[in-house]
Design a protein around this motif. Sequence first.
Motif, mmCIF file in Angstrom:
data_model
loop_
_atom_site.group_PDB
_atom_site.id
_atom_site.type_symbol
_atom_site.label_atom_id
_atom_site.label_comp_id
_atom_site.label_asym_id
_atom_site.label_seq_id
_atom_site.Cartn_x
_atom_site.Cartn_y
_atom_site.Cartn_z
ATOM 1 N N VAL A 42 0.156 15.758 -4.701
ATOM 2 C CA VAL A 42 -0.953 15.644 -3.581
ATOM 3 C C VAL A 42 -1.995 14.931 -4.414
ATOM 4 O O VAL A 42 -2.498 13.788 -3.765
ATOM 5 N N ARG A 43 -2.390 15.268 -5.408
ATOM 6 C CA ARG A 43 -3.362 14.518 -6.235
ATOM 7 C C ARG A 43 -2.955 13.260 -6.585
ATOM 8 O O ARG A 43 -3.748 12.338 -6.448
ATOM 9 N N LEU A 44 -1.766 13.115 -6.844
ATOM 10 C CA LEU A 44 -1.410 11.660 -7.447
ATOM 11 C C LEU A 44 -1.061 10.940 -6.179
ATOM 12 O O LEU A 44 -1.407 9.730 -6.497
ATOM 13 N N PHE A 45 -0.677 11.517 -5.070
ATOM 14 C CA PHE A 45 -0.803 10.561 -3.848
ATOM 15 C C PHE A 45 -2.151 9.940 -3.518
ATOM 16 O O PHE A 45 -2.459 8.851 -3.527
ATOM 17 N N HIS A 46 -3.194 10.750 -3.711
ATOM 18 C CA HIS A 46 -4.630 10.487 -3.328
ATOM 19 C C HIS A 46 -4.997 9.488 -4.294
ATOM 20 O O HIS A 46 -5.570 8.329 -3.866
ATOM 21 N N ARG A 47 -4.797 9.648 -5.417
ATOM 22 C CA ARG A 47 -5.181 8.852 -6.463
ATOM 23 C C ARG A 47 -4.571 7.317 -6.411
ATOM 24 O O ARG A 47 -4.958 6.222 -6.536
ATOM 25 N N ALA A 48 -3.337 7.439 -6.265
ATOM 26 C CA ALA A 48 -2.347 6.212 -5.836
ATOM 27 C C ALA A 48 -2.798 5.500 -4.847
ATOM 28 O O ALA A 48 -3.061 3.999 -4.484
ATOM 29 N N ALA A 49 -3.053 6.165 -3.860
ATOM 30 C CA ALA A 49 -3.331 5.519 -2.478
ATOM 31 C C ALA A 49 -4.982 4.723 -2.448
ATOM 32 O O ALA A 49 -5.075 3.665 -2.115
ATOM 33 N N ILE A 50 -5.848 5.362 -3.026
ATOM 34 C CA ILE A 50 -7.064 4.738 -3.277
ATOM 35 C C ILE A 50 -7.082 3.576 -4.263
ATOM 36 O O ILE A 50 -7.381 2.402 -4.233
ATOM 37 N N ALA A 51 -6.116 3.817 -5.379
ATOM 38 C CA ALA A 51 -5.884 2.460 -6.418
ATOM 39 C C ALA A 51 -5.197 1.335 -5.521
ATOM 40 O O ALA A 51 -5.398 0.189 -5.681
ATOM 41 N N ALA A 52 -4.393 1.631 -4.506
ATOM 42 C CA ALA A 52 -3.691 0.764 -3.683
ATOM 43 C C ALA A 52 -4.547 0.119 -2.596
ATOM 44 O O ALA A 52 -3.901 -0.732 -1.968
ATOM 45 N N GLY A 53 -5.798 0.432 -2.419
ATOM 46 C CA GLY A 53 -6.704 -0.340 -1.326
ATOM 47 C C GLY A 53 -6.963 0.994 -0.369
ATOM 48 O O GLY A 53 -7.645 0.322 0.573
ATOM 49 N N ILE A 83 -6.226 9.795 3.273
ATOM 50 C CA ILE A 83 -6.573 8.511 2.930
ATOM 51 C C ILE A 83 -6.562 7.714 4.239
ATOM 52 O O ILE A 83 -5.451 7.982 5.162
ATOM 53 N N VAL A 84 -7.331 6.922 4.406
ATOM 54 C CA VAL A 84 -7.362 5.829 5.626
ATOM 55 C C VAL A 84 -6.603 4.562 4.991
ATOM 56 O O VAL A 84 -7.030 4.120 3.945
ATOM 57 N N ASP A 85 -5.422 4.312 5.593
ATOM 58 C CA ASP A 85 -4.794 3.011 5.129
ATOM 59 C C ASP A 85 -5.378 1.878 5.631
ATOM 60 O O ASP A 85 -6.429 1.683 6.256
ATOM 61 N N PHE A 105 0.622 -1.063 0.179
ATOM 62 C CA PHE A 105 -0.110 0.047 -0.073
ATOM 63 C C PHE A 105 0.871 1.411 -0.122
ATOM 64 O O PHE A 105 0.788 2.086 -0.806
ATOM 65 N N PHE A 106 1.808 1.209 0.909
ATOM 66 C CA PHE A 106 2.650 2.496 0.997
ATOM 67 C C PHE A 106 3.619 2.664 -0.099
ATOM 68 O O PHE A 106 3.991 3.769 -0.526
ATOM 69 N N LEU A 107 4.099 1.489 -0.814
ATOM 70 C CA LEU A 107 4.972 1.570 -1.752
ATOM 71 C C LEU A 107 4.308 2.396 -3.084
ATOM 72 O O LEU A 107 4.788 3.243 -3.646
ATOM 73 N N ALA A 108 2.977 2.112 -3.124
ATOM 74 C CA ALA A 108 2.123 2.531 -4.286
ATOM 75 C C ALA A 108 1.817 4.143 -4.026
ATOM 76 O O ALA A 108 1.992 5.162 -4.777
#
Length: 128
Positions: free
Chosen positions: A79-90, A112-114, A18-21
Amino acid sequence: MIDHLGVPARDLARSRAFFLAALAPLGIGVVMDVTAEQTGGSAHVGFGANGKPFFWLGDGHPAGGPVHVAFTAETPEAVRLFHRAAIAAGGTDNGAPGLRPHYHPDYYAAFIVDPDGNNVEAVCHTAG
């Protein structure tokens, strides 16, 4: 000044992925892995930049309650890319990218909630 922060993970492999993505858009990646054999108890993965781990995930300890951790983003686009990547990673959305002027006029962040229920933020302080 904080040198590093450690957060327990119920499933270290899942949290590592998750955090890698999620942190890749911020220029943060895995810098170090430490095995349970090396520590005599639990395994850890250190995320950071420029060879310096500053955010650690570890197993072998029960997660207490959720924590909040904020990572610096150089630009609002990061920030936007982080949000998108974090959602895609679960991850689960906990605040879409945008200005939070109640902190200061240029505070641009996303939340994001991990997988362990922690509130993870990316923030840029120069959005204007």
